[in-house]
Design a protein around this motif. Sequence first.
Motif, PDB file in Angstrom:
ATOM      1  N   ALA A  35     -37.439   7.535  -8.279  1.00  0.00           N
ATOM      2  CA  ALA A  35     -37.336   8.463  -7.103  1.00  0.00           C
ATOM      3  C   ALA A  35     -37.569   9.942  -7.448  1.00  0.00           C
ATOM      4  CB  ALA A  35     -35.624   8.583  -6.726  1.00  0.00           C
ATOM      5  N   GLU A  36     -37.475  10.224  -8.675  1.00  0.00           N
ATOM      6  CA  GLU A  36     -37.839  11.482  -8.954  1.00  0.00           C
ATOM      7  C   GLU A  36     -39.554  11.685  -9.169  1.00  0.00           C
ATOM      8  OE1 GLU A  36     -34.783  13.675 -11.826  1.00  0.00           O
ATOM      9  OE2 GLU A  36     -35.462  11.987 -12.849  1.00  0.00           O
ATOM     10  N   THR A  37     -40.085  10.579  -9.647  1.00  0.00           N
ATOM     11  CA  THR A  37     -41.219  10.457  -9.756  1.00  0.00           C
ATOM     12  C   THR A  37     -42.231  10.662  -8.397  1.00  0.00           C
ATOM     13  OG1 THR A  37     -41.014   9.122 -11.980  1.00  0.00           O
ATOM     14  CG2 THR A  37     -43.292   9.062 -10.944  1.00  0.00           C
ATOM     15  N   VAL A  38     -41.670   9.841  -7.574  1.00  0.00           N
ATOM     16  CA  VAL A  38     -42.460   9.940  -6.319  1.00  0.00           C
ATOM     17  C   VAL A  38     -42.003  10.732  -5.377  1.00  0.00           C
ATOM     18  CG1 VAL A  38     -43.043   7.504  -6.699  1.00  0.00           C
ATOM     19  CG2 VAL A  38     -40.804   8.136  -5.264  1.00  0.00           C
ATOM     20  N   LEU A  39     -40.983  11.778  -5.608  1.00  0.00           N
ATOM     21  CA  LEU A  39     -40.499  12.694  -4.757  1.00  0.00           C
ATOM     22  C   LEU A  39     -41.316  13.668  -4.799  1.00  0.00           C
ATOM     23  CD1 LEU A  39     -37.967  13.503  -2.996  1.00  0.00           C
ATOM     24  CD2 LEU A  39     -36.947  14.642  -4.882  1.00  0.00           C
ATOM     25  N   PRO A  40     -41.926  14.289  -3.439  1.00  0.00           N
ATOM     26  CA  PRO A  40     -42.532  15.357  -3.304  1.00  0.00           C
ATOM     27  C   PRO A  40     -41.943  16.697  -3.874  1.00  0.00           C
ATOM     28  CG  PRO A  40     -42.323  14.235  -1.199  1.00  0.00           C
ATOM     29  CD  PRO A  40     -41.361  13.736  -2.096  1.00  0.00           C
ATOM     30  N   THR A  41     -42.830  17.505  -4.308  1.00  0.00           N
ATOM     31  CA  THR A  41     -42.375  18.876  -5.000  1.00  0.00           C
ATOM     32  C   THR A  41     -42.139  20.052  -4.155  1.00  0.00           C
ATOM     33  OG1 THR A  41     -44.526  19.260  -5.618  1.00  0.00           O
ATOM     34  CG2 THR A  41     -43.366  18.166  -7.235  1.00  0.00           C
ATOM     35  N   SER A  42     -42.153  19.810  -2.939  1.00  0.00           N
ATOM     36  CA  SER A  42     -41.907  21.199  -2.084  1.00  0.00           C
ATOM     37  C   SER A  42     -40.327  21.387  -1.991  1.00  0.00           C
ATOM     38  CB  SER A  42     -42.383  20.728  -0.557  1.00  0.00           C
ATOM     39  OG  SER A  42     -41.741  19.825   0.016  1.00  0.00           O
ATOM     40  N   GLU A  43     -39.911  22.387  -1.240  1.00  0.00           N
ATOM     41  CA  GLU A  43     -38.660  22.592  -1.094  1.00  0.00           C
ATOM     42  C   GLU A  43     -38.284  22.371   0.163  1.00  0.00           C
ATOM     43  OE1 GLU A  43     -36.563  23.593  -3.476  1.00  0.00           O
ATOM     44  OE2 GLU A  43     -38.460  23.134  -4.851  1.00  0.00           O
ATOM     45  N   ASP A  44     -38.657  21.528   0.890  1.00  0.00           N
ATOM     46  CA  ASP A  44     -38.125  20.886   2.264  1.00  0.00           C
ATOM     47  C   ASP A  44     -36.652  20.426   1.839  1.00  0.00           C
ATOM     48  OD1 ASP A  44     -37.811  18.103   3.784  1.00  0.00           O
ATOM     49  OD2 ASP A  44     -38.939  19.692   4.828  1.00  0.00           O
ATOM     50  N   ASP A  45     -35.719  20.824   3.020  1.00  0.00           N
ATOM     51  CA  ASP A  45     -34.290  20.548   2.830  1.00  0.00           C
ATOM     52  C   ASP A  45     -34.006  19.116   2.625  1.00  0.00           C
ATOM     53  OD1 ASP A  45     -33.734  23.129   3.692  1.00  0.00           O
ATOM     54  OD2 ASP A  45     -33.291  22.628   5.666  1.00  0.00           O
ATOM     55  N   SER A  46     -34.803  18.035   3.092  1.00  0.00           N
ATOM     56  CA  SER A  46     -34.477  16.664   2.653  1.00  0.00           C
ATOM     57  C   SER A  46     -34.868  16.423   1.075  1.00  0.00           C
ATOM     58  CB  SER A  46     -35.299  15.604   3.719  1.00  0.00           C
ATOM     59  OG  SER A  46     -36.816  15.921   3.456  1.00  0.00           O
ATOM     60  N   GLU A  47     -35.904  17.152   0.834  1.00  0.00           N
ATOM     61  CA  GLU A  47     -36.278  16.794  -0.615  1.00  0.00           C
ATOM     62  C   GLU A  47     -35.369  17.393  -1.623  1.00  0.00           C
ATOM     63  OE1 GLU A  47     -40.176  18.100  -0.762  1.00  0.00           O
ATOM     64  OE2 GLU A  47     -40.764  16.792   1.030  1.00  0.00           O
ATOM     65  N   VAL A  48     -34.584  18.535  -1.305  1.00  0.00           N
ATOM     66  CA  VAL A  48     -33.724  19.201  -1.993  1.00  0.00           C
ATOM     67  C   VAL A  48     -32.428  18.475  -2.009  1.00  0.00           C
ATOM     68  CG1 VAL A  48     -32.306  21.384  -2.053  1.00  0.00           C
ATOM     69  CG2 VAL A  48     -34.620  21.583  -1.666  1.00  0.00           C
ATOM     70  N   GLU A  49     -31.971  17.910  -0.644  1.00  0.00           N
ATOM     71  CA  GLU A  49     -30.978  16.979  -0.613  1.00  0.00           C
ATOM     72  C   GLU A  49     -31.044  15.907  -1.560  1.00  0.00           C
ATOM     73  OE1 GLU A  49     -28.667  13.864   2.278  1.00  0.00           O
ATOM     74  OE2 GLU A  49     -30.153  15.282   2.925  1.00  0.00           O
TER      75      GLU A  49
END
Length: 115
Positions: A88-102
Amino acid sequence: MERALAIRRQTLGAGHPTIPWSLGILGDFARDAGDLRLAETYFREALELRRVPDRDVDLRRAETALDLAEVLSELGDAGDVEALLTEAETVLPTSEDDSEVELRTRITELRRRSR
């Protein structure tokens, strides 16, 4: 919902993007109903369909890997949890979008609980 999934598979084909989405919804329903083994089945299939070789970053794949890790943790089946969190961490985008931060927060919390 299972009937809708069967119709989608038949008309759109197993590789259509709505198939893993539908499986994820069914996994959420099963988890909410307390049927963690059924949720695991749905999330595993959804994750396999989301594992596209040429995609390095994929928010939905990260979310599905995390959903499966959470279910396995709830079942006490910790064997695959860390590998799924790493995926999950490897494929998670690196932006600070709310869903990504969650998702990052959920990963951190599950890792903390799994120790």
